[in-house]
Design a protein around this motif. Structure first.
Motif, mmCIF file in Angstrom:
data_model
loop_
_atom_site.group_PDB
_atom_site.id
_atom_site.type_symbol
_atom_site.label_atom_id
_atom_site.label_comp_id
_atom_site.label_asym_id
_atom_site.label_seq_id
_atom_site.Cartn_x
_atom_site.Cartn_y
_atom_site.Cartn_z
ATOM 1 N N ASN A 52 0.832 -1.200 0.000
ATOM 2 C CA ASN A 52 0.000 0.000 0.000
ATOM 3 C C ASN A 52 0.871 1.257 0.000
ATOM 4 N N MET A 53 1.898 1.272 0.847
ATOM 5 C CA MET A 53 2.766 2.456 0.920
ATOM 6 C C MET A 53 3.531 2.648 -0.386
ATOM 7 N N GLU A 54 4.009 1.565 -0.980
ATOM 8 C CA GLU A 54 4.782 1.670 -2.220
ATOM 9 C C GLU A 54 3.929 2.014 -3.433
ATOM 10 N N SER A 55 2.618 1.792 -3.345
ATOM 11 C CA SER A 55 1.737 2.056 -4.489
ATOM 12 C C SER A 55 1.650 3.536 -4.834
ATOM 13 N N GLY A 56 1.850 4.386 -3.826
ATOM 14 C CA GLY A 56 1.733 5.811 -4.058
ATOM 15 C C GLY A 56 0.296 6.304 -4.097
ATOM 16 N N ASP A 57 -0.658 5.421 -3.831
ATOM 17 C CA ASP A 57 -2.065 5.823 -3.836
ATOM 18 C C ASP A 57 -2.329 6.841 -2.725
ATOM 19 N N MET A 58 -3.124 7.817 -3.046
ATOM 20 C CA MET A 58 -3.520 8.815 -2.054
ATOM 21 C C MET A 58 -4.857 8.416 -1.445
ATOM 22 N N ASN A 59 -5.189 9.073 -0.351
ATOM 23 C CA ASN A 59 -6.490 8.912 0.307
ATOM 24 C C ASN A 59 -6.693 7.491 0.841
ATOM 25 N N THR A 60 -5.621 6.941 1.387
ATOM 26 C CA THR A 60 -5.695 5.614 1.984
ATOM 27 C C THR A 60 -5.119 5.672 3.398
ATOM 28 N N LYS A 70 -3.422 -5.097 23.587
ATOM 29 C CA LYS A 70 -4.122 -3.809 23.709
ATOM 30 C C LYS A 70 -3.263 -2.692 23.098
ATOM 31 N N GLU A 71 -2.796 -2.979 21.891
ATOM 32 C CA GLU A 71 -1.958 -2.054 21.131
ATOM 33 C C GLU A 71 -2.575 -1.854 19.752
ATOM 34 N N ALA A 72 -2.409 -0.667 19.218
ATOM 35 C CA ALA A 72 -2.917 -0.381 17.877
ATOM 36 C C ALA A 72 -2.008 0.611 17.170
ATOM 37 N N LEU A 73 -2.006 0.506 15.849
ATOM 38 C CA LEU A 73 -1.329 1.473 14.992
ATOM 39 C C LEU A 73 -2.345 1.956 13.967
ATOM 40 N N VAL A 74 -2.475 3.268 13.883
ATOM 41 C CA VAL A 74 -3.362 3.888 12.900
ATOM 42 C C VAL A 74 -2.500 4.782 12.018
ATOM 43 N N VAL A 75 -2.591 4.578 10.709
ATOM 44 C CA VAL A 75 -1.816 5.380 9.758
ATOM 45 C C VAL A 75 -2.781 6.025 8.774
ATOM 46 N N VAL A 76 -2.647 7.333 8.640
ATOM 47 C CA VAL A 76 -3.421 8.084 7.649
ATOM 48 C C VAL A 76 -2.431 8.570 6.604
ATOM 49 N N GLY A 77 -2.635 8.118 5.367
ATOM 50 C CA GLY A 77 -1.706 8.434 4.294
ATOM 51 C C GLY A 77 -1.916 9.820 3.712
#
Length: 139
Positions: A52-60, A70-77
């Motif tokens: 996903n990161m290498e695709s270069g797609d925006m809005n993901t 009880k751990e989470a990672l949230v990434v907004v591209g």
């Protein structure tokens, strides 16, 4: 692999530790993959995220949760506009709230996931306003 600076925020939601990474210009691939590794994300998830990161797609974006830890990672591209940024943030915030509520045995149609989403929005309002306005003013 990208080496862009990302905006980082760390939140505690009840017993949950949540890292938020916002990719304004692009991803720091190594940082994202390291954070996933640290919270025991399966290899297939790490591959999907990397693609996903290498695709270069925006809005993901993406959210990974580990209920046992009880751990989470949230990434907004990166986003193409302020409204797209807001949409991606809301989408990922829902995934996080749903995962936390589910881990507690709380129905998703109850008020709890909505309060979780509202609370994390308040905690991140500085980033939301900064990036939302930045994207609005870029184009």
């Amino acid at each position: 692999m990208g080496q862009y600076a990302m905006i980082e925020r760390e939140l505690y939601i009840g017993r949950w530790h949540v890292d938020f990474l916002f990719a304004d210009e692009g991803y720091d691939d190594e940082l994202v993959l390291t954070r996933l590794y640290d919270i025991d994300a399966p290899v297939y998830i790490m591959r999907e995220v990397n693609e996903n990161m290498e695709s270069g797609d925006m809005n993901t974006g993406f959210t990974f949760t580990n209920s046992d830890l009880k751990e989470a990672l949230v990434v907004v591209g990166p986003s193409s506009s302020g409204s797209e940024f807001q949409s991606t943030f809301a989408h990922e915030a829902y995934h996080l709230a749903a995962a936390i509520a589910s881990s507690l045995g709380i129905e998703l149609d109850s008020e709890t996931p909505a309060y979780i989403t509202g609370d994390l929005t308040l905690e991140l309002i500085d980033v939301i306003c900064e990036l939302g306005c930045t994207y609005c003013n870029k184009f």
